[in-house]
Design an enzyme around this catalytic site. Structure first.
Site, mmCIF file in Angstrom:
data_model
loop_
_atom_site.group_PDB
_atom_site.id
_atom_site.type_symbol
_atom_site.label_atom_id
_atom_site.label_comp_id
_atom_site.label_asym_id
_atom_site.label_seq_id
_atom_site.Cartn_x
_atom_site.Cartn_y
_atom_site.Cartn_z
ATOM 1 C CB SER A 19 -1.404 -0.080 0.916
ATOM 2 O OG SER A 19 -1.390 1.537 1.349
ATOM 3 C CG HIS A 44 -4.061 -1.737 -0.983
ATOM 4 N ND1 HIS A 44 -5.197 -2.689 -1.696
ATOM 5 C CD2 HIS A 44 -4.488 -0.343 -0.239
ATOM 6 C CE1 HIS A 44 -6.018 -1.912 -0.605
ATOM 7 N NE2 HIS A 44 -5.801 -0.531 0.360
ATOM 8 C CG ASP A 46 -5.293 2.800 0.837
ATOM 9 O OD1 ASP A 46 -5.674 1.388 1.100
ATOM 10 O OD2 ASP A 46 -4.236 2.132 1.873
ATOM 11 C CG MET A 48 -8.387 7.299 2.893
ATOM 12 S SD MET A 48 -7.309 7.744 4.520
ATOM 13 C CE MET A 48 -6.701 5.398 4.263
ATOM 14 C CG HIS A 77 -9.212 0.319 -0.127
ATOM 15 N ND1 HIS A 77 -9.476 -0.081 1.194
ATOM 16 C CD2 HIS A 77 -10.683 -0.150 0.156
ATOM 17 C CE1 HIS A 77 -9.577 0.373 1.824
ATOM 18 N NE2 HIS A 77 -10.508 0.113 1.684
ATOM 19 C CG MET A 79 -11.364 3.081 2.759
ATOM 20 S SD MET A 79 -9.822 3.210 3.528
ATOM 21 C CE MET A 79 -8.397 3.213 1.784
ATOM 22 C CG MET A 148 -11.555 -3.314 5.550
ATOM 23 S SD MET A 148 -10.543 -1.675 4.528
ATOM 24 C CE MET A 148 -9.089 -1.609 5.877
ATOM 25 N N GLY A 156 -0.398 1.542 9.669
ATOM 26 C CA GLY A 156 0.304 1.697 10.475
ATOM 27 C C GLY A 156 -0.272 1.172 11.931
ATOM 28 C CG ASP A 186 -6.087 -2.577 3.808
ATOM 29 O OD1 ASP A 186 -5.263 -2.357 4.042
ATOM 30 O OD2 ASP A 186 -7.073 -2.380 2.757
ATOM 31 N N GLY A 188 -2.703 -4.528 9.169
ATOM 32 C CA GLY A 188 -1.503 -4.032 10.602
ATOM 33 C C GLY A 188 -1.093 -5.737 9.846
HETATM 34 C C1 DX5 Z 1 -6.224 1.589 6.223
HETATM 35 C C2 DX5 Z 1 -5.883 1.266 4.203
HETATM 36 C C3 DX5 Z 1 -4.799 0.806 4.396
HETATM 37 C C4 DX5 Z 1 -3.538 0.782 4.901
HETATM 38 C C5 DX5 Z 1 -2.791 -0.236 5.450
HETATM 39 O O1 DX5 Z 1 -7.418 2.122 5.642
HETATM 40 O O2 DX5 Z 1 -7.439 0.947 3.598
HETATM 41 O O3 DX5 Z 1 -4.344 0.092 3.138
HETATM 42 O O4 DX5 Z 1 -2.735 1.272 3.777
HETATM 43 O O5 DX5 Z 1 -1.928 0.001 6.199
HETATM 44 P P1 DX5 Z 1 -0.952 -1.058 7.292
HETATM 45 O O6 DX5 Z 1 -0.157 -2.547 6.095
HETATM 46 O O7 DX5 Z 1 0.206 0.242 7.816
HETATM 47 O O8 DX5 Z 1 -1.646 -1.380 8.504
HETATM 48 ZN ZN ZN Z 2 -6.716 -0.149 1.510
#
Ligand code: DX5
Ligand code: ZN
Length: 231
Positions: A19, A44, A46, A48, A77, A79, A148, A156, A186, A188
C-alpha cells in the site's frame, strides 16, 4: 473509453499488494520500482475522502501517474462516502480493480455494475464490525472481497484479533458461491500476522507500514511472502 484491466484471475497463489499510503511520497516512483523488483503482485492505492474516513489521501492524478510508470495491477480501495462520483475518474486514470465499501452511502450493486461497465474488475470491502452475510447477494458481481483487519483510515495500525474469524466467514461465503473471488485482507499485515490471515483463508494481502516503513522494503516483502505458504 474501455479500461482493459491487468488484474489477474484467482490463481491459487498468495498475492502481496504493497500500500503506497506508507510510501515516501518524495520517492514514490523509486519506492514502487523497489517493491515491483522485490516481487510485489499488485499495488494497493488507498483513496480517502475525509468523510467516510477521517483522513485524506490521493486522487485520480496519482493513479494516472502510477499507470504511466508501472505495469503492476493497480488495486484501488475507495474509502469514500459516494463511490459513484469517483468510479469513472479512477477507471479512466487506469485503475485495474476498484473496491467500494458496502458501508458507503451509494447502492453497492449499482456501483459494481458501473465499475464493470468501464471494463474494470470489482471489489467490495467490509469494515471489521460488518456482518459478512451482506456479501451473499453480491457474489455474482465481484472479483474480490477486501476484509478490513483494522478500522479504515490510517496505515500502521495493529491487526485486530477478531480478524481471523471474520476472514473464515468470508472464505465460507466465497466457497459456497462457487465463484472465483479473491479474498484480500487489509490492515496490520506483517510477517507475524500474514500467516493468521492466510490460515483463515486469505489469498491476497495488503501491507503498507510493514513494507515501506522498513529500512529494507525488499526484505520486508519477502518475509511476508515467506510467512505465506502457497495455498
Ligand atoms: C487503511 C488502509 C490500508 C493501509 C494498510 O485504511 O485501507 O490499506 O494502507 O496499511 P498497514 O499495512 O500499514 O496497516
Ligand atoms: Zn486499503
Amino acid at each position: 473509453m474501455k479500461n482493459t484491466s491487468k488484474m489477474p484471475a484467482v490463481n491459487g497463489k498468495i498475492s502481496v499488494a504493497p500500500s503506497i499510503l506508507s510510501a515516501d511520497l518524495w520517492h514514490l516512483g523509486q519506492d514502487v520500482v523497489r517493491v515491483q523488483k522485490a516481487g510485489a503482485d499488485w499495488l494497493h492505492v488507498d483513496i480517502m475522502d475525509g468523510h467516510f474516513v477521517p483522513n485524506l489521501s490521493f486522487g485520480p492524478a496519482v493513479v494516472r501517474s502510477l499507470r504511466q510508470y508501472t505495469d503492476l495491477p493497480l488495486d484501488v480501495h475507495l474509502m469514500v462516502t459516494n463511490p459513484l462520483n469517483f468510479i469513472e475518474p479512477f477507471a479512466k486514470a487506469g485503475a485495474d480493480l476498484l473496491t467500494v465499501h458496502v458501508e458507503s452511502q451509494d447502492d453497492t450493486v449499482t456501483a459494481l455494475k458501473a465499475i464493470q461497465a468501464l471494463g474494470v474488475k470489482t471489489g467490495v470491502s467490509i469494515k471489521p464490525d460488518t456482518n459478512p452475510d451482506v456479501l451473499k447477494p453480491l457474489t455474482d458481481y465481484i472479483d474480490l472481497v477486501l476484509v478490513m483487519s483494522v478500522y479504515p483510515g490510517f496505515g500502521g495500525q495493529s491487526f485486530l484479533e477478531s480478524s481471523p474469524a471474520l476472514i473464515k466467514q468470508v472464505r465460507q461465503i466465497i466457497n459456497a458461491s462457487g465463484k472465483k473471488i479473491w479474498l484480500e485482507v487489509d490492515g496490520g499485515i506483517n510477517a507475524q500476522t500474514a500467516p493468521l490471515a492466510i490460515n483463515a483463508g486469505a489469498d491476497a494481502l495488503v501491507a503498507g507500514h510493514a513494507i515501506f516503513s522498513s529500512a529494507d522494503p525488499e526484505l520486508a516483502l519477502k518475509q511476508i511472502r515467506q510467512a505465506s505458504p502457497e495455498i
